[in-house]
Design a protein around this motif. Sequence first.
Motif, mmCIF file in Angstrom:
data_model
loop_
_atom_site.group_PDB
_atom_site.id
_atom_site.type_symbol
_atom_site.label_atom_id
_atom_site.label_comp_id
_atom_site.label_asym_id
_atom_site.label_seq_id
_atom_site.Cartn_x
_atom_site.Cartn_y
_atom_site.Cartn_z
ATOM 1 N N MET A 81 2.816 -0.437 -6.672
ATOM 2 C CA MET A 81 3.503 -1.542 -7.340
ATOM 3 C C MET A 81 4.766 -1.065 -8.047
ATOM 4 N N PHE A 82 4.795 0.207 -8.432
ATOM 5 C CA PHE A 82 6.004 0.749 -9.046
ATOM 6 C C PHE A 82 7.145 0.820 -8.038
ATOM 7 N N LEU A 83 6.818 1.117 -6.793
ATOM 8 C CA LEU A 83 7.867 1.286 -5.793
ATOM 9 C C LEU A 83 8.498 -0.034 -5.367
ATOM 10 N N MET A 84 7.678 -1.056 -5.156
ATOM 11 C CA MET A 84 8.237 -2.308 -4.639
ATOM 12 C C MET A 84 8.155 -3.467 -5.617
ATOM 13 N N GLY A 85 7.580 -3.264 -6.770
ATOM 14 C CA GLY A 85 7.446 -4.329 -7.750
ATOM 15 C C GLY A 85 6.122 -5.046 -7.578
ATOM 16 N N PRO A 86 5.563 -5.553 -8.670
ATOM 17 C CA PRO A 86 4.233 -6.162 -8.602
ATOM 18 C C PRO A 86 4.176 -7.428 -7.754
ATOM 19 N N VAL A 87 5.171 -8.279 -7.854
ATOM 20 C CA VAL A 87 5.132 -9.542 -7.111
ATOM 21 C C VAL A 87 5.248 -9.283 -5.614
ATOM 22 N N LYS A 88 6.177 -8.429 -5.233
ATOM 23 C CA LYS A 88 6.357 -8.118 -3.811
ATOM 24 C C LYS A 88 5.116 -7.423 -3.247
ATOM 25 N N GLN A 89 4.519 -6.535 -4.031
ATOM 26 C CA GLN A 89 3.305 -5.849 -3.592
ATOM 27 C C GLN A 89 2.167 -6.849 -3.383
ATOM 28 N N LEU A 90 1.984 -7.766 -4.318
ATOM 29 C CA LEU A 90 0.922 -8.761 -4.170
ATOM 30 C C LEU A 90 1.164 -9.657 -2.964
ATOM 31 N N LYS A 91 2.427 -10.011 -2.711
ATOM 32 C CA LYS A 91 2.746 -10.807 -1.517
ATOM 33 C C LYS A 91 2.431 -10.021 -0.251
ATOM 34 N N ARG A 92 2.776 -8.748 -0.238
ATOM 35 C CA ARG A 92 2.495 -7.920 0.939
ATOM 36 C C ARG A 92 1.002 -7.731 1.144
ATOM 37 N N MET A 93 0.251 -7.628 0.046
ATOM 38 C CA MET A 93 -1.201 -7.487 0.166
ATOM 39 C C MET A 93 -1.825 -8.716 0.803
ATOM 40 N N CYS A 94 -1.194 -9.879 0.613
ATOM 41 C CA CYS A 94 -1.735 -11.128 1.137
ATOM 42 C C CYS A 94 -1.097 -11.547 2.466
ATOM 43 N N ASP A 95 -0.245 -10.671 3.046
ATOM 44 C CA ASP A 95 0.314 -10.952 4.365
ATOM 45 C C ASP A 95 -0.805 -11.167 5.375
ATOM 46 N N LYS A 96 -0.459 -11.843 6.449
ATOM 47 C CA LYS A 96 -1.434 -12.128 7.499
ATOM 48 C C LYS A 96 -2.073 -10.851 8.048
ATOM 49 N N THR A 97 -1.277 -9.783 8.168
ATOM 50 C CA THR A 97 -1.788 -8.540 8.743
ATOM 51 C C THR A 97 -2.666 -7.751 7.776
ATOM 52 N N ARG A 98 -2.564 -8.031 6.475
ATOM 53 C CA ARG A 98 -3.310 -7.256 5.486
ATOM 54 C C ARG A 98 -4.337 -8.066 4.708
ATOM 55 N N ALA A 99 -4.369 -9.348 4.855
ATOM 56 C CA ALA A 99 -5.230 -10.192 4.017
ATOM 57 C C ALA A 99 -6.699 -9.809 4.135
ATOM 58 N N LEU A 100 -7.180 -9.603 5.356
ATOM 59 C CA LEU A 100 -8.589 -9.247 5.537
ATOM 60 C C LEU A 100 -8.882 -7.868 4.947
ATOM 61 N N ALA A 101 -7.997 -6.898 5.213
ATOM 62 C CA ALA A 101 -8.197 -5.548 4.671
ATOM 63 C C ALA A 101 -8.166 -5.563 3.147
ATOM 64 N N THR A 102 -7.256 -6.341 2.568
ATOM 65 C CA THR A 102 -7.166 -6.450 1.107
ATOM 66 C C THR A 102 -8.439 -7.055 0.531
ATOM 67 N N THR A 103 -8.916 -8.121 1.159
ATOM 68 C CA THR A 103 -10.129 -8.790 0.685
ATOM 69 C C THR A 103 -11.331 -7.857 0.745
#
Length: 160
Positions: free
Chosen positions: A81-103
């Motif tokens: 989150m330090f590298l890309m910012g908290p909001v951008k990181q959270l958005k990337r975590m919820c991307d279609k390609t990562r949503a299942l892995a994040t969950t």
Amino acid sequence: MDKVKSVLGGSANHHPVFPQTVNEASTLGWGTRVKGFVACFVVGGACTVLGVCMLFIPRIGLTLFIVFYTFGNICALCSTMFLMGPVKQLKRMCDKTRALATTIMITCLVLTLCAAFWWKNFGLTLLFCILQVLSFAWYSLSYIPFVRLAILKLVSMLMR
């Protein structure tokens, strides 16, 4: 400093959206971001190693391992989150390609702690800890283009 003042003070005519406010208030210089990333990642790695060392303490070793290992994973995840910012990181975590892995990853983090402290079932605790490792690795690999696809093809070739 003006951004911080506008966030804290606000104005009658301007009502910023919450994620935008957080992102604006948390803008850091690149050097500070890298230092934060390294510090958080080192703390996460140290907690993980310390957790493995705690395994050898009789009776409470496994519980201490789970606590330190899970905290280490959370620190490693937050370090990005330090590298890309908290909001951008959270958005990337919820991307279609990562949503299942994040969950799965977050669920395994929570279930590991529940199994260790609430249910006090060490077999389940170890199972969730192993799933935590695998899900964190799968999540991390999603940031490298085509690696997950290559791994799936390799596994399917080995399964034949």
